[in-house]
Structure formats: C-alpha cells, structure tokens
Design an enzyme around this catalytic site. Structure first.
Site, mmCIF file in Angstrom:
data_model
loop_
_atom_site.group_PDB
_atom_site.id
_atom_site.type_symbol
_atom_site.label_atom_id
_atom_site.label_comp_id
_atom_site.label_asym_id
_atom_site.label_seq_id
_atom_site.Cartn_x
_atom_site.Cartn_y
_atom_site.Cartn_z
ATOM 1 N N GLY A 290 0.933 -1.183 -0.003
ATOM 2 C CA GLY A 290 -0.070 0.117 -0.252
ATOM 3 C C GLY A 290 0.873 1.074 -0.115
ATOM 4 O O GLY A 290 1.996 1.261 -0.356
ATOM 5 N N ASN A 291 0.226 2.387 0.220
ATOM 6 C CA ASN A 291 0.989 3.629 0.279
ATOM 7 C C ASN A 291 0.309 4.444 1.405
ATOM 8 O O ASN A 291 -0.782 4.142 1.733
ATOM 9 C CB ASN A 291 0.873 4.451 -1.360
#
Ligand code: CTP
Ligand code: CA
Length: 227
Positions: A33-34
């Site tokens: 993810g980020n």
C-alpha cells in the site's frame, strides 16, 4: 438537479475524482500500500459539489466522511479503481485522478496466509498495474477534461518542475497538478503547494494553501478548459 453552490459555475456538470491509495494483495491478510490519505481528492469532491457539480468519488481506503449528495464508490486495488473510473468517466465532464495508484502488484496473491519458511527471506515478484490515467486519456470524450496529479521529488536528474513537465508530456492529460513531496509536504499534510501544467508541460497556474484552496484552484483551471 444539482443545487448551486456559492459560485455555481459547475452546475449541470458531472465530475468524477479518485482518492486515496490502492492496496495490492500479497496474501489473505497482507498488502502493498501507500500513505495517501485521500484528503486532496476529497477536498476536490467537496469543492466541486459546492460549485454545483454532480460529483462521484472513487475512494480507495479513505477513512474520511464525504458531504451529503456526493456519490461514493469504494475500491481496493488498482484494477478495481481502473474499472470504477472507466465506468464513472463515461459520462463525466471532468475526470480527476487524485488517487495514489500502486505502480506494481504481486504477480500472484496467495489465497491463504503465507507462512514463514525457516529463517529464509522472501522475494516477491511484482508486475506493473494498468496506468488508469493513460486509459482515461485514451478514452477521453470530446470536450472532456482529464486531470492527473504527480507527486515529485527533485533529484540529480532534474527538479520537481522538470520531472513534472516531462510527465505532463508523457501522460497527455489536459492538466497535471504537480506537488513536491518530502518531509511535511504532500501525503497526509493539511496544506499543499502545487503547479498546474498543460499537456505540453507549460505552467498554467499555481496554488498554495489548504487542500480545499488548492482544490478550488484546480477546478478553476479545469473549468476554464470546458467547452
Ligand atoms: N496513475 C494511474 N495509474 C497508475 C499509476 C499512476 O492512473 N498505475 C496516475 C496517478 O493517479 C496520477 C498520475 O498517474 O494522477 C501520475 O502518477 P505518478 O505516480 O506521478 O506517475 P507514474 O506514471 O506512475 O510514474 P512514476 O511513479 O514512475 O513517477
Ligand atoms: Ca507511480
């Protein structure tokens, strides 16, 4: 049926904006993810609604509420975001890609939870995701305005603006909103400083301040490009 906002210049217009950050599954419980908060995308949605537009948000993991009268489509992966944006963009006047889309996803995701194997490390094989913005630019209807975002850092090969201009030419969006990321800038921060570039990489506007103020400046630039 869109009620006019304080300005109403987008009354009768449809706007779709993606927000947040995608998650690409590694196994049943893990993902890549980020740190995108979705704040800028949601600010764009609220600002467009205020100005009278009919607004759809395609949200990837955004832990924020949206004002009444804004349609919200939940997605998780880059593939899901791609499908939802294509769908929503079909009848939109303004299409904005504010989401942080994963560039890579695991080549395969395990259906169960991966187990450690002794004291060995683990190598993940990644493949590129589809470029959602490129697909939207390719499918752009006449008169539709497509807007991309780019978070850049300056480095040995160029400044933030130089990287942004090269990306603007590469992406072909009507507008590319470039912001500098780094310590205290960009992701998760309450305020933002951006430069807007056209598809030739030329600056056509800039904005600094709250994400709502930046949102209105982006909408000004997008609205100026509508028929
Ligand atoms: N974007 C997209 N699909 C992807 C990756 C990015 O639609 N798979 C969109 C982003 O939402 C943003 C724009 O493309 O509006 C620019 O994203 P950015 O990450 O800056 O550009 P990339 O083309 O992915 O290049 P790089 O990360 O290598 O700088
Ligand atoms: Ca990227």
């Amino acid at each position: 049926d869109a009620p006019s906002g304080p300005w109403g210049d987008l009354a009768g217009r449809r706007l779709v904006v993606s927000a947040g950050g995608t998650r690409e599954p590694i196994d049943a419980v893990r993902f890549l993810g980020n740190r995108s908060s979705g704040l800028q995308g949601f600010a764009l949605a609220e600002a467009a609604r205020e100005r009278g537009a009919s607004v759809t948000v395609v949200a990837a993991h955004v832990a924020l509420p949206l004002g009444e009268g804004i349609a919200r489509v939940e997605v998780s992966t880059a593939d899901e975001l791609d499908a939802a944006m294509r769908d929503a963009a079909a009848d939109a006047d303004i299409v904005i890609m504010a989401a942080a889309v994963a560039d890579y996803r695991p080549a395969s995701a395990a259906a169960t939870k991966l187990k450690k194997s002794g004291d060995a490390g683990l190598t993940l094989e990644l493949v590129q995701t589809a470029d959602v913005l490129a697909g939207l630019v390719a499918a752009r209807r006449p008169g539709q305005v497509v807007v991309g975002f780019a978070a850049e850092t300056g480095d040995d090969s160029g400044s933030v603006i130089e990287h942004g201009a090269a990306k603007a030419r590469r992406k072909g969006a009507d507008l590319l909103v470039v912001n500098e990321v780094g310590e205290g800038l960009g992701f998760g921060a309450a305020s933002n400083t951006v430069v807007m570039l056209d598809s030739s990489g030329s600056p056509v506007g800039e904005a600094s301040g709250s994400k709502l103020a930046v949102a209105h400046a982006v909408l000004d630039a997008a609205a100026a490009r509508l028929d």
